[in-house]
Design a protein around this motif. Sequence first.
Motif, short mmCIF file in Angstrom:
data_model
loop_
_atom_site.label_atom_id
_atom_site.label_comp_id
_atom_site.label_asym_id
_atom_site.label_seq_id
_atom_site.Cartn_x
_atom_site.Cartn_y
_atom_site.Cartn_z
N TYR A 174 0.83 -1.21 0.00
CA TYR A 174 0.00 0.00 0.00
C TYR A 174 0.87 1.26 0.00
CZ TYR A 174 -3.66 3.33 1.22
OH TYR A 174 -4.51 4.41 1.21
N GLU A 175 1.93 1.26 0.79
CA GLU A 175 2.82 2.42 0.80
C GLU A 175 3.44 2.64 -0.59
OE1 GLU A 175 3.28 4.70 2.89
OE2 GLU A 175 2.62 3.92 4.83
N THR A 176 3.85 1.56 -1.23
CA THR A 176 4.43 1.65 -2.58
C THR A 176 3.40 2.18 -3.57
OG1 THR A 176 5.90 -0.22 -2.09
CG2 THR A 176 5.58 0.37 -4.41
N TYR A 177 2.17 1.69 -3.46
CA TYR A 177 1.10 2.09 -4.35
C TYR A 177 0.78 3.58 -4.19
CZ TYR A 177 -3.73 2.47 -6.07
OH TYR A 177 -4.87 2.86 -6.71
N ILE A 178 0.68 4.05 -2.95
CA ILE A 178 0.41 5.47 -2.71
C ILE A 178 1.55 6.33 -3.25
CG2 ILE A 178 0.17 7.23 -0.92
CD1 ILE A 178 -2.35 5.66 -1.42
N GLY A 179 2.78 5.83 -3.09
CA GLY A 179 3.93 6.55 -3.63
C GLY A 179 3.84 6.70 -5.15
N MET A 180 3.34 5.66 -5.83
CA MET A 180 3.18 5.72 -7.29
C MET A 180 2.10 6.74 -7.66
SD MET A 180 3.43 1.68 -8.23
CE MET A 180 3.03 1.95 -9.95
N LEU A 181 1.01 6.79 -6.89
CA LEU A 181 -0.03 7.78 -7.18
C LEU A 181 0.50 9.20 -6.98
CD1 LEU A 181 -3.25 6.27 -5.50
CD2 LEU A 181 -2.55 6.14 -7.89
N GLN A 182 1.32 9.38 -5.95
CA GLN A 182 1.85 10.71 -5.66
C GLN A 182 2.90 11.15 -6.68
OE1 GLN A 182 3.12 9.88 -1.60
NE2 GLN A 182 1.56 11.26 -0.80
N SER A 183 3.47 10.19 -7.40
CA SER A 183 4.52 10.53 -8.36
C SER A 183 3.98 11.40 -9.50
CB SER A 183 5.16 9.26 -8.92
OG SER A 183 4.22 8.51 -9.68
N SER A 184 2.67 11.30 -9.76
CA SER A 184 2.04 12.19 -10.74
C SER A 184 1.51 13.39 -9.98
CB SER A 184 0.90 11.47 -11.47
OG SER A 184 0.26 12.35 -12.37
N GLN A 185 2.37 14.40 -9.83
CA GLN A 185 2.04 15.52 -8.94
C GLN A 185 0.79 16.27 -9.38
OE1 GLN A 185 5.49 18.00 -8.42
NE2 GLN A 185 6.78 16.32 -7.70
N LYS A 186 0.59 16.42 -10.68
CA LYS A 186 -0.59 17.14 -11.15
C LYS A 186 -1.87 16.39 -10.79
CE LYS A 186 -0.27 19.17 -15.07
NZ LYS A 186 -0.20 19.48 -16.54
N SER A 187 -1.89 15.09 -11.03
CA SER A 187 -3.08 14.29 -10.71
C SER A 187 -3.32 14.25 -9.21
CB SER A 187 -2.92 12.87 -11.26
OG SER A 187 -2.85 12.87 -12.66
N TRP A 188 -2.23 14.13 -8.44
CA TRP A 188 -2.36 14.07 -6.98
C TRP A 188 -2.93 15.38 -6.44
CZ3 TRP A 188 -2.23 10.20 -3.62
CH2 TRP A 188 -2.08 10.48 -2.26
N ALA A 189 -2.45 16.49 -6.97
CA ALA A 189 -2.94 17.80 -6.50
C ALA A 189 -4.42 17.99 -6.83
CB ALA A 189 -2.11 18.91 -7.13
N ARG A 190 -4.86 17.41 -7.94
CA ARG A 190 -6.27 17.56 -8.34
C ARG A 190 -7.15 16.44 -7.78
NH1 ARG A 190 -5.51 18.80 -14.84
NH2 ARG A 190 -4.51 20.84 -14.63
N LEU A 191 -6.57 15.53 -6.99
CA LEU A 191 -7.29 14.38 -6.45
C LEU A 191 -7.90 13.53 -7.57
CD1 LEU A 191 -9.08 15.99 -3.37
CD2 LEU A 191 -6.92 14.74 -3.43
N GLU A 192 -7.12 13.34 -8.64
CA GLU A 192 -7.52 12.49 -9.75
C GLU A 192 -6.58 11.29 -9.79
OE1 GLU A 192 -9.01 16.16 -12.66
OE2 GLU A 192 -7.13 15.10 -13.08
N PHE A 193 -7.13 10.11 -9.62
CA PHE A 193 -6.30 8.92 -9.51
C PHE A 193 -6.68 7.88 -10.56
CE2 PHE A 193 -7.35 10.57 -5.23
CZ PHE A 193 -6.13 11.16 -4.96
N ARG A 194 -5.72 7.05 -10.91
CA ARG A 194 -5.97 5.97 -11.87
C ARG A 194 -6.31 4.67 -11.18
NH1 ARG A 194 -1.71 6.60 -16.94
NH2 ARG A 194 -2.29 8.75 -17.49
N GLY A 195 -6.49 4.72 -9.90
CA GLY A 195 -6.83 3.53 -9.13
C GLY A 195 -7.45 3.96 -7.81
N PRO A 196 -7.95 3.00 -7.02
CA PRO A 196 -8.57 3.34 -5.75
C PRO A 196 -7.56 3.95 -4.78
CG PRO A 196 -8.26 0.97 -5.94
CD PRO A 196 -7.94 1.55 -7.27
N LEU A 197 -8.01 4.93 -4.05
CA LEU A 197 -7.14 5.61 -3.09
C LEU A 197 -6.94 4.77 -1.83
CD1 LEU A 197 -5.57 8.19 -2.36
CD2 LEU A 197 -7.73 9.15 -1.50
N ILE A 198 -7.91 3.93 -1.50
CA ILE A 198 -7.88 3.14 -0.27
C ILE A 198 -7.85 1.66 -0.60
CG2 ILE A 198 -9.26 2.47 1.75
CD1 ILE A 198 -10.13 5.33 2.05
N ASP A 199 -7.03 0.91 0.12
CA ASP A 199 -7.05 -0.54 0.06
C ASP A 199 -8.19 -0.99 0.97
OD1 ASP A 199 -6.66 -3.28 0.53
OD2 ASP A 199 -4.49 -3.14 0.37
N TRP A 200 -9.36 -1.23 0.41
CA TRP A 200 -10.56 -1.49 1.21
C TRP A 200 -10.45 -2.75 2.06
CZ3 TRP A 200 -13.33 2.57 1.99
CH2 TRP A 200 -13.48 3.54 0.99
#
Length: 228
Positions: A157-183
């Motif tokens: 999960y930490e690795t996955y969140i790091g990958m989402l954060q690597s796209s700074q523009k998408s992260w700032a806009r809260l736009e993700f290519r996958g679920p934000l939470i590991d349900w």
Amino acid sequence: MPYKRGDAAALAFATGRISAGLAIAGALFEPQARLTMMLRIFTATLGAIAGTVAVQMRGEGLVIAAYEGQGHLLVSLGQHTLVERRRLADLAIPAAYASLQLRTKIGRLPDDGFTQAFRFGVRDPFTRYSLFGQAVQGAEQAPNLVPIVLIGRFLEYETYIGMLQSSQKSWARLEFRGPLIDWPLLAMLVGLHRAQEMPEDSDFALGPGTRFLQSLAREIAGAARAEA
């Protein structure tokens, strides 16, 4: 559509709107809806986290029951291939564990004890030997050691969140290519916090992502205790 609504619940949780997130998550499960098995368990998982759905393991299947008289659903894992059963078991176990303190509120479900159902009533080998199955057994034997079983999932999960954060523009806009939470992981943590009141300094985390999940799970479990 359920996945999109799940994303909305995740965004609400991530921005501190816990009540709004619980309201969205708790309204997803509909017993009569025509959904795939994955979606049924997904909506049941979010309902179990929110406290509007109870999930119990029964033999090679599940009983999923909604509050407010919405009915219940019987699900058989034995009808699926071995690969599918493994995936479904890993999704279903956290949902059932998150229902730990909620099962007695469902009059239609025999209350023979959640741990007894896991120890004796579950015949599916994937349920017994899955990662989350081991975590449930560990919670009964030594609660403080459970995070060790889940450390791989925490790292993922930490690795996955790091990958989402690597796209700074998408992260700032809260736009993700996958679920934000590991349900499933959140459901497991909610179940742990519902099972026992642990001191906050005992929460296990590997970084900001898992620290967020632990804090969220603690707050959700605390909200349920406040309503009881």
